[in-house]
Write an enzyme that holds these catalytic residues in place. Structure first.
Site, PDB file in Angstrom:
ATOM      1  N   SER A  27       0.848  -1.191   0.000  1.00 48.79           N
ATOM      2  CA  SER A  27       0.000   0.000   0.000  1.00 48.79           C
ATOM      3  C   SER A  27       0.884   1.241   0.000  1.00 48.79           C
ATOM      4  O   SER A  27       2.058   1.185   0.383  1.00 48.79           O
ATOM      5  CB  SER A  27      -0.890   0.006   1.248  1.00 48.79           C
ATOM      6  OG  SER A  27      -1.570   1.242   1.412  1.00 48.79           O
ATOM      7  N   TYR A  58      -3.004  -0.327  10.523  1.00 40.99           N
ATOM      8  CA  TYR A  58      -2.802  -0.785   9.144  1.00 40.99           C
ATOM      9  C   TYR A  58      -1.466  -0.286   8.607  1.00 40.99           C
ATOM     10  O   TYR A  58      -0.732  -1.050   7.947  1.00 40.99           O
ATOM     11  CB  TYR A  58      -3.949  -0.275   8.277  1.00 40.99           C
ATOM     12  CG  TYR A  58      -3.916  -0.758   6.847  1.00 40.99           C
ATOM     13  CD1 TYR A  58      -4.214  -2.076   6.539  1.00 40.99           C
ATOM     14  CD2 TYR A  58      -3.603   0.111   5.804  1.00 40.99           C
ATOM     15  CE1 TYR A  58      -4.190  -2.524   5.219  1.00 40.99           C
ATOM     16  CE2 TYR A  58      -3.581  -0.328   4.489  1.00 40.99           C
ATOM     17  CZ  TYR A  58      -3.875  -1.642   4.202  1.00 40.99           C
ATOM     18  OH  TYR A  58      -3.851  -2.080   2.902  1.00 40.99           O
TER      19      TYR A  58
END
Length: 271
Positions: free
Chosen positions: A131, A144
């Site tokens: 990501s 996250y």
């Protein structure tokens, strides 16, 4: 026919990659953690495995079944993950542990289970769907972010340790992609965050509205953008170490190289 194992194929990026590779002639083993999702994948024509990345037993069972069906796995695509929203002050140790069980520890264990076979034939590809949050931090996404920073550390180190082999590793770093990611993040938020005791109640109201809206944020791309990078990472004789997908990922990568960290903090605090 080259065999590829993909995790997290119930929807979004994982399902898109599974369909795209199947159409290109790959033998795709599409895994999911829910029995209903496994059945849906089988109905779509996939060889599907039940694989819960938070469970070591599930991972080992899936790998045993995988190698009963094929003795020559060409590639592993680590994709299955979820986003735990919430300010770090509100994230308990148990909640952070659950985030890492699925997003980091499961990926590491699965990778180690398939690596010996790749070493035996001195060939293979391992792709990590990371990501933009694997190299920049944003508020209310700390759990996250930490998991994706950890993944970047794992893939970077493995690439160095496997440099004397023909096993290639790549990290794909998407920004906003059309998927159920926000929907699942909201479910995890409701389950694990006690808003009533938080200093961030005002911020959470805005965040919840965004997560529940179902509307894509600016610069969102379809999952096919990730598929395109995955195909290159699988088929190129010289795959990239990093594939940066969407404008925000490319922008933050550039800004991080030219702006002082305090300037970046000010920019990211607006995200």
């Amino acid at each position: 026919m080259k065999s590829v194992l993909i995790t997290g194929c119930s929807s979004g990026i994982g399902l898109c990659i599974a369909k795209g590779l199947k159409d290109k002639g790959y033998r795709v083993f599409a895994s999911a953690r829910s029995p209903d999702d496994v059945k849906n994948l089988q109905n779509l024509g996939f060889e599907s495995l039940l694989l819960d990345l938070a469970s070591s037993e599930s991972i080992n069972d899936a790998v045993i079944k995988l190698f009963e069906m094929t003795d020559n796995l060409y590639a592993l695509i680590n994709n299955g993950a979820y986003g735990q929203a919430g300010a770090l002050e509100d994230i308990s140790r148990d909640t952070l542990d659950k985030q890492f069980q699925s997003n980091v520890f499961g990926w590491h264990e699965l990778t180690n289970l398939v690596l010996p076979g790749m070493r035996n034939i001195n060939s293979g590809r391992i792709i990590y769907i990371s990501s933009v949050l694997g190299f920049v931090a944003m508020p209310s996404r700390g759990a996250y972010v930490a998991s994706k920073f950890a993944i970047e550390g794992l893939v970077g180190t493995l690439r160095l340790e496997l440099r004397d082999t023909n096993i290639k590793l790549s990290s794909i770093q998407p920004g906003p992609i059309e998927s159920k990611f926000r929907e699942n993040a909201y479910l995890a938020f409701k389950q694990n965050i006690d808003i009533s005791k938080s200093h961030y109640q005002a911020q959470y109201k805005i965040m919840i509205k965004r997560l529940k809206s179902g509307q894509n944020v600016k610069f969102t791309l379809p999952p096919e953008a990730v598929l395109k990078c995955a195909i290159h990472a699988l088929e190129s004789s010289n795959p990239k170490n990093y594939y940066r997908v969407t404008f925000p990922t490319k922008l933050f990568s550039l800004l991080g190289k030219i702006f002082p960290s305090k300037w970046m903090d000010n920019i990211l605090n607006q995200s």
